[in-house]
Design a protein around this motif. Structure first.
Motif: not given
Ligand SMILES: Nc1nc2c(c(=O)[nH]1)N[C@H]1C(S)=C(S)[C@@H](COP(=O)(O)O)O[C@H]1N2
Ligand SMILES: [Mo]
Length: 418
Positions: A231, A236-237, A234, A253, A218, A62-66, A223, A184, A144, A137, A176
């Motif tokens: 999460g 991403k990008w 961790s 967060y 992912r 599942q993806d919760v990316s902003r 990442r 983020f 996820l 998360c 971003h």
């Molecule tokens: N760059 C970036 N990294 C991010 C996020 C984001 O919104 N932007 N969301 C975080 C949150 S809140 C969670 S729970 C995890 C989810 O990882 P997944 O998408 O691999 O499941 O990524 C994290 N890394």
């Protein structure tokens, strides 16, 4: 919440589990008081069909990316321009201008010293590590996805800057949309980056999930993955590390009241509970558990009539007659598109044959099942909980929702007269 179409059906381990139980209690399973065996068979089948694979395929997370747009939805050209492809990815590692750390060789795009994909893969030749981890998360009750994550320890990149003093924290953020409002950012004390608490793998710059390159969704090409954290640590990008002398966190967060220092908690949830059963029909139940930092020692279930409310006086149901469920063993199939169904070696927590060194594994998922005795007609509540390896029953020792979910799940089912 995970799409049932993606669930790996007929998990042979669980099938064997129920078949063994069925053999032990043949009488109870094959006839009801009126001699009709159909409903029992049906619910066993449903329990088995609803199971998920142990590892999660990259695209099934599942993806919760902003982000507006979410960075992984950019076009290939935009990703290329944004440094979100292997060819264009760069990681800058600089000193915090406001709270400077003493580093001798920052890695910057301007000077052409930023870490690129080739540099990372060069490090990977001697430094690559892999470990299992469930990605959860802090604010969502259901993990996820569960993966084997591969990367280079973050400390190896920190050391490339030749730090000498005034380094207390590492801040990091990802791409971003070049919009400061969308950044983020997360952070860790330098101690966690440089040294691993006993039994924990390192914090990594991650480029592979389940043996394959990390997808853009992912967080690929690269990442951060923090083994013991929720999460949001961790990121991403990833494209920027800031080495700082600031002594405390400033994570994105931390907004919305989140407890950003809480490591993963242990909890259980159901996957299959029959909605409706016949009187005296044994009740098959399956579920998963997340083994947090304190590990997992037991999963238990509790059933009581719907109109009793023991939680009114005993919110954590500590006085209930909880029954142990069975934690399922090592799966025959790992799922998750793992090449040749083999855990690559070496992987933290696994031996040379790809077998887990202990089970259930900490900071990972486990599955459980139980067959409970039948009940008289009525409406009932089913609860499930974990006991961690410190002997603490869920939701203790850390019950606060903003520190990660551990509420005791409740499900309702009905037993019909036969
Ligand atoms: N760059 C970036 N990294 C991010 C996020 C984001 O919104 N932007 N969301 C975080 C949150 S809140 C969670 S729970 C995890 C989810 O990882 P997944 O998408 O691999 O499941 O990524 C994290 N890394
Ligand atoms: Mo999250």
């Amino acid at each position: 919440m995970i799409e049932s179409t993606f669930r790996q059906k007929h998990n042979s381990l669980t099938r064997r589990y129920f078949l063994r139980l069925a053999a032990l209690s043949t009488a109870a399973l094959t006839t009801t008081s009126n001699g009709d065996e159909t409903p029992k068979r049906l619910s066993l089948e449903s329990a088995l069909d609803d199971l998920e694979s142990y590892l999660t395929r990259d695209e099934d997370f599942q993806d919760v990316s902003r982000g507006k747009p979410k960075p992984h939805r950019l076009t290939d050209q935009q990703k290329h321009d944004a440094g979100m492809t292997k060819e264009t990815w760069r990681l800058e590692v600089i000193s915090d201008p406001e709270h400077p750390a003493n580093i001798q060789t920052p890695l910057t795009k301007e000077s052409g010293t930023a870490l690129d994909w080739d540099g990372l893969q060069q490090l990977a030749k001697t430094k690559a590590v892999r470990f299992p981890k469930v990605m959860t998360c802090l604010n969502i009750g259901c993990p996820l996805g569960m993966g084997i994550w591969e990367g280079v320890p973050l400390r190896d990149v920190v050391w490339m800057t030749n730090p000498t003093a005034d380094l207390r924290r590492v801040f990091y953020s990802g791409y971003h949309n070049d919009d400061p409002k969308q950044i983020f950012r997360s952070s860790l004390p330098i101690g966690r980056v440089l040294e691993d608490p006993t039994g924990l793998p390192p914090v990594i710059l991650c480029y592979k999930l389940n043996g394959d390159w990390l997808s853009s969704e992912r967080g690929g090409p690269v990442r951060i993955v923090v083994p013991e954290a929720y999460g949001f640590k961790s990121v991403k990008w990833i494209n920027r590390l800031v080495l700082s002398n600031l002594f405390h966190a400033n994570d994105t967060y931390a907004e919305k009241n989140n407890d950003i220092d809480s490591p993963l908690k242990t909890f259980a949830a159901t996957i299959f509970v029959p909605d409706e059963l016949a009187a005296d029909q044994p009740i098959p139940i399956t579920g998963y558990a997340q083994a947090g930092i304190a590990g997992l020692s037991k999963v238990q279930t509790l059933i009581y009539p719907f109109d009793q409310r023991p939680e009114a006086e005993d919110p954590n149901l500590t006085r209930g007659e909880w029954r142990d469920a069975d934690i399922l063993g090592v799966p025959d199939e790992w799922g998750g598109d793992l090449p040749e169904n083999r855990i690559p070696t070496p992987t933290h927590g696994f031996d040379e044959d790809g077998k887990p060194s202990s089970w259930p594994m900490r900071l990972s998922k486990a599955h459980w099942a139980t067959l409970l005795p039948g009940l008289p007609p009525g409406k009932y509540k089913l609860r499930c909980r974990t006991i961690d390896q410190n002997g603490q029953a869920q939701p203790m020792p850390r019950p606060f929702a903003k520190s990660g979910r551990t509420a005791i799940e409740q499900r309702v089912f009905v037993v019909k007269p036969t």
